[in-house]
Design a protein around this motif. Structure first.
Motif, PDB file in Angstrom:
ATOM      1  N   LEU A   1       7.336  73.282 -59.822  1.00  0.00           N
ATOM      2  CA  LEU A   1       7.218  72.547 -59.049  1.00  0.00           C
ATOM      3  C   LEU A   1       8.252  72.235 -57.705  1.00  0.00           C
ATOM      4  O   LEU A   1       9.445  71.840 -58.046  1.00  0.00           O
ATOM      5  N   THR A   2       8.696  71.908 -56.270  1.00  0.00           N
ATOM      6  CA  THR A   2       9.628  71.822 -55.759  1.00  0.00           C
ATOM      7  C   THR A   2       9.253  70.937 -54.959  1.00  0.00           C
ATOM      8  O   THR A   2      10.087  71.098 -53.445  1.00  0.00           O
ATOM      9  N   GLY A   3       9.104  70.253 -54.943  1.00  0.00           N
ATOM     10  CA  GLY A   3       8.936  68.969 -54.489  1.00  0.00           C
ATOM     11  C   GLY A   3       7.621  67.960 -54.208  1.00  0.00           C
ATOM     12  O   GLY A   3       6.815  68.033 -55.221  1.00  0.00           O
ATOM     13  N   SER A   4       8.071  66.842 -53.572  1.00  0.00           N
ATOM     14  CA  SER A   4       6.820  65.778 -54.309  1.00  0.00           C
ATOM     15  C   SER A   4       5.593  66.572 -53.762  1.00  0.00           C
ATOM     16  O   SER A   4       4.248  66.425 -54.375  1.00  0.00           O
ATOM     17  N   GLU A   5       4.666  67.380 -53.061  1.00  0.00           N
ATOM     18  CA  GLU A   5       3.935  67.180 -52.247  1.00  0.00           C
ATOM     19  C   GLU A   5       3.310  68.630 -52.930  1.00  0.00           C
ATOM     20  O   GLU A   5       2.147  68.729 -53.040  1.00  0.00           O
ATOM     21  N   SER A   6       4.545  69.249 -53.925  1.00  0.00           N
ATOM     22  CA  SER A   6       3.477  70.104 -55.443  1.00  0.00           C
ATOM     23  C   SER A   6       3.188  69.254 -56.616  1.00  0.00           C
ATOM     24  O   SER A   6       2.024  70.147 -56.691  1.00  0.00           O
ATOM     25  N   VAL A   7       3.797  68.330 -56.601  1.00  0.00           N
ATOM     26  CA  VAL A   7       3.250  67.526 -57.541  1.00  0.00           C
ATOM     27  C   VAL A   7       2.032  66.472 -56.698  1.00  0.00           C
ATOM     28  O   VAL A   7       0.435  66.985 -58.238  1.00  0.00           O
ATOM     29  N   VAL A   8       1.092  66.310 -56.331  1.00  0.00           N
ATOM     30  CA  VAL A   8       0.424  65.323 -55.450  1.00  0.00           C
ATOM     31  C   VAL A   8      -0.489  66.483 -55.182  1.00  0.00           C
ATOM     32  O   VAL A   8      -1.730  66.492 -55.944  1.00  0.00           O
ATOM     33  N   THR A   9      -0.644  68.577 -55.344  1.00  0.00           N
ATOM     34  CA  THR A   9      -1.195  69.497 -54.839  1.00  0.00           C
ATOM     35  C   THR A   9      -1.602  69.484 -56.371  1.00  0.00           C
ATOM     36  O   THR A   9      -2.680  69.815 -56.542  1.00  0.00           O
ATOM     37  N   ALA A  10      -1.429  69.742 -56.991  1.00  0.00           N
ATOM     38  CA  ALA A  10      -1.585  69.980 -58.818  1.00  0.00           C
ATOM     39  C   ALA A  10      -2.685  68.702 -58.919  1.00  0.00           C
ATOM     40  O   ALA A  10      -3.504  68.682 -59.544  1.00  0.00           O
ATOM     41  N   MET A  11      -2.274  68.039 -59.056  1.00  0.00           N
ATOM     42  CA  MET A  11      -3.422  66.656 -59.165  1.00  0.00           C
ATOM     43  C   MET A  11      -4.180  66.902 -58.388  1.00  0.00           C
ATOM     44  O   MET A  11      -5.542  66.613 -58.591  1.00  0.00           O
ATOM     45  N   SER A  12      -3.707  66.193 -56.756  1.00  0.00           N
ATOM     46  CA  SER A  12      -5.587  66.504 -56.116  1.00  0.00           C
ATOM     47  C   SER A  12      -6.591  67.951 -56.392  1.00  0.00           C
ATOM     48  O   SER A  12      -7.428  67.929 -56.488  1.00  0.00           O
ATOM     49  N   ASP A  13      -5.337  69.054 -56.789  1.00  0.00           N
ATOM     50  CA  ASP A  13      -6.573  70.347 -56.813  1.00  0.00           C
ATOM     51  C   ASP A  13      -7.383  69.896 -58.862  1.00  0.00           C
ATOM     52  O   ASP A  13      -8.326  70.296 -59.107  1.00  0.00           O
TER      53      ASP A  13
END
Length: 524
Positions: free
Chosen positions: A342-354
């Motif tokens: 995880l490199t930032g908040s966007e990667s967390v959101v992407t993981a949850m969204s996917d």
């Protein structure tokens, strides 16, 4: 660690026993044709809704009513294609779905588990568990881990079997035994385990709705832990049973392992320093989180205690979904940040969204299922069917645990054709949960029985897409393997898992042991 076996040409492998798979192939072809004749589960429930609408209207016009045993009130069947029914549908069409319990809980758990899965945490935990296991204990450890794997949802059927094959090969054991045994124990013991996940949220939400078919059924407050004692105990016993079947039945039938030159190369299962550091920090964070939750629940006067200071029921149990959401999110974030997945908040959101994207089909199915169950409840057709089913079972002398065993067998047969657990439980739950309640059995018991039937036979049906994935993996080791070859080996696990798991439930039933915190065998 034993040295790897000397490769020999693939043509020197033992061929499958002549004639053995042919009878199995014919049976599988019959199951596959019958299963393919069934419509998509969404269309199946749409058709059921239309049928229920027509039947309820016919019964309403015939002025049919039903009296629930032990309840003075007589309930009249309402018809959907009447003025009252149309008004009800227009007013409740959206709320039926918006308030359907499984939807929000399942999505919440999927988002949290998705972060743990996308960062590689779950696979790393399995590698750390299996990589250094003693050779003799390896089958038992694989089986035990597999019986916890429903926490990972369908990812378990993709990740664990090939990993088990690699671990078996590196230990000098037959990789096919690891592959097939891992898949068998993931599937046949799918609803067992110490772990909790979206499956538990799915089951309990549908069970709660099904229980509300009866007057007072909504007062049966259920939570994710209603089967926890049963599933935790089952995972231990099934883990031992699975390990025994892998090492003493499956592996000897495979003969000596002879590697081919074109099969997968050995993988390095050792964890990197970053992965080890990530696991250590993750374990520390989860332990601290668990201690904080327990300190809010166990001490006298704790804010998570129930009425009059009760441990059970309590806000902790009714709110276990957000508690687990927090645990998985903390674990996934800690590990992902440590290993830089995880490199930032966007990667967390992407993981949850996917993770949520994969649930689109589930949402459509739950939309239709919610309408069917709501119509069951409003029209009182569900009450009518439950009363008739309970009376029919009593009239033929089928009561007590024999009813439970019969239900498990029925579900195990239906599971050959309807492999979606959510679809199958939505189909049978609204009838059998209230029917069992009329026989004095709790919704927690009917849900526990469904877990058994919904798991044991799923590994031998061609309707299960992961069977074909496993076949493709098997052909990396045995290029000539056929579907019948795989199913004949998987069949070793079905009956023992079904019988032993049912026997475990029989022990809980016979000694009136709680299936989970505050979840008794009988109605309170």
């Amino acid at each position: 660690m034993m040295p790897a076996p000397t490769p020999v040409p693939a043509r020197e492998r033992e061929a499958p026993a002549p004639g053995g798979p042919r009878g199995i192939d014919r049976l599988l072809s019959l199951i596959e044709r019958a299963g393919n004749a069934l419509p998509n589960p969404i269309l199946l429930f749409t058709g059921l809704f239309v049928l229920l609408a027509v039947v309820s209207t016919a019964l309403a016009l015939a002025d049919v009513s039903v009296t629930v045993p032990g309840v003075d009130e007589t309930k009249k069947v309402g018809g959907l294609f009447t003025g009252e029914g149309i008004r009800w549908l227009l007013e409740n069409f959206v709320p039926n779905f918006a308030t359907f319990p499984p939807v929000a809980a399942v999505l919440l758990m999927i988002m949290a588990v998705g972060v743990a899965e996308k960062t590689g945490l779950l696979e790393t935990v399995m590698r750390a568990t299996l990589a250094r296991a003693p050779r003799a204990l390896l089958p038992y450890l694989v089986a035990l881990v597999a019986c916890q794997a429903h926490m990972m949802s369908d990812v378990a059927s993709i990740v664990l079997p090939p990993l088990a094959a690699v671990v078996f090969k590196s230990a000098g054991r037959h990789p096919v035994a690891g592959l097939i045994g891992g898949f068998a124990c993931v599937g046949a013991g799918y609803a067992a385990g110490f772990t909790l996940g979206s499956l538990d949220a799915l089951y309990v939400g549908i069970t709660q709705q099904a229980a509300s078919v009866l007057p007072g059924g909504a007062d049966q407050h259920l939570n994710l832990l209603v089967n926890y004692y049963f599933t935790a105990a089952s995972s231990l016993v099934l883990g031992l049973l699975g390990g025994f079947l892998i090492s003493r039945v499956l592996e000897p039938r495979l003969g000596p392992y002879r590697a081919s030159a074109d099969e997968p190369a050995e993988q390095n299962l050792a964890l990197t320093p970053a992965q080890r550091r990530g696991l250590l920090l993750t374990a520390l964070v989860v332990v601290v989180y668990a201690v904080v939750v327990l300190l809010l629940w166990l001490p006298e006067g704790g804010p998570l205690r129930g009425e009059a200071g009760a441990l059970v029921p309590s806000p902790l149990l009714t709110g276990i979904v957000p508690v687990l959401f927090g645990a998985f999110m903390l674990a996934g974030l800690t590990y992902g940040i440590t290993v830089r997945a995880l490199t930032g908040s966007e990667s967390v959101v992407t993981a949850m969204s996917d993770s949520v994207k994969t649930m689109s089909g589930y949402l459509v199915l739950m939309f239709v299922a919610a309408q069917v169950i709501a119509l069951f409840n409003w029209s009182n057709v569900g009450v009518l069917l439950a009363v008739k089913a309970a009376a029919g079972l009593e009239s033929i002398g089928l009561t007590g645990f024999w009813v439970v065993a019969g239900f498990v067998l029925l579900v195990s047969v239906l599971n050959l054709f309807i492999v979606s657990g959510s679809a199958l439980w939505s189909l049978v739950g609204p009838v059998f949960v209230p029917a069992f309640m009329l026989l004095g059995m709790s919704p927690a018991l009917s849900q526990a029985a469904f877990r058994i039937g919904d798991s044991a036979t799923g590994i031998i049906t061609p309707m299960n897409p992961y069977v074909f994935l496993t076949l493709a993996l098997l052909r990396q080791y045995e290029p000539d393997a056929r579907l019948g070859t795989l199913i004949s080996r998987l069949s070793i696990f079905v009956v023992p898992f079904l019988v032993v798991w049912l026997a475990i439930l029989g022990v809980f039933y016979g000694f009136d042991l709680p299936l989970g915190p505050g979840a008794r065998i009988g109605l309170d």
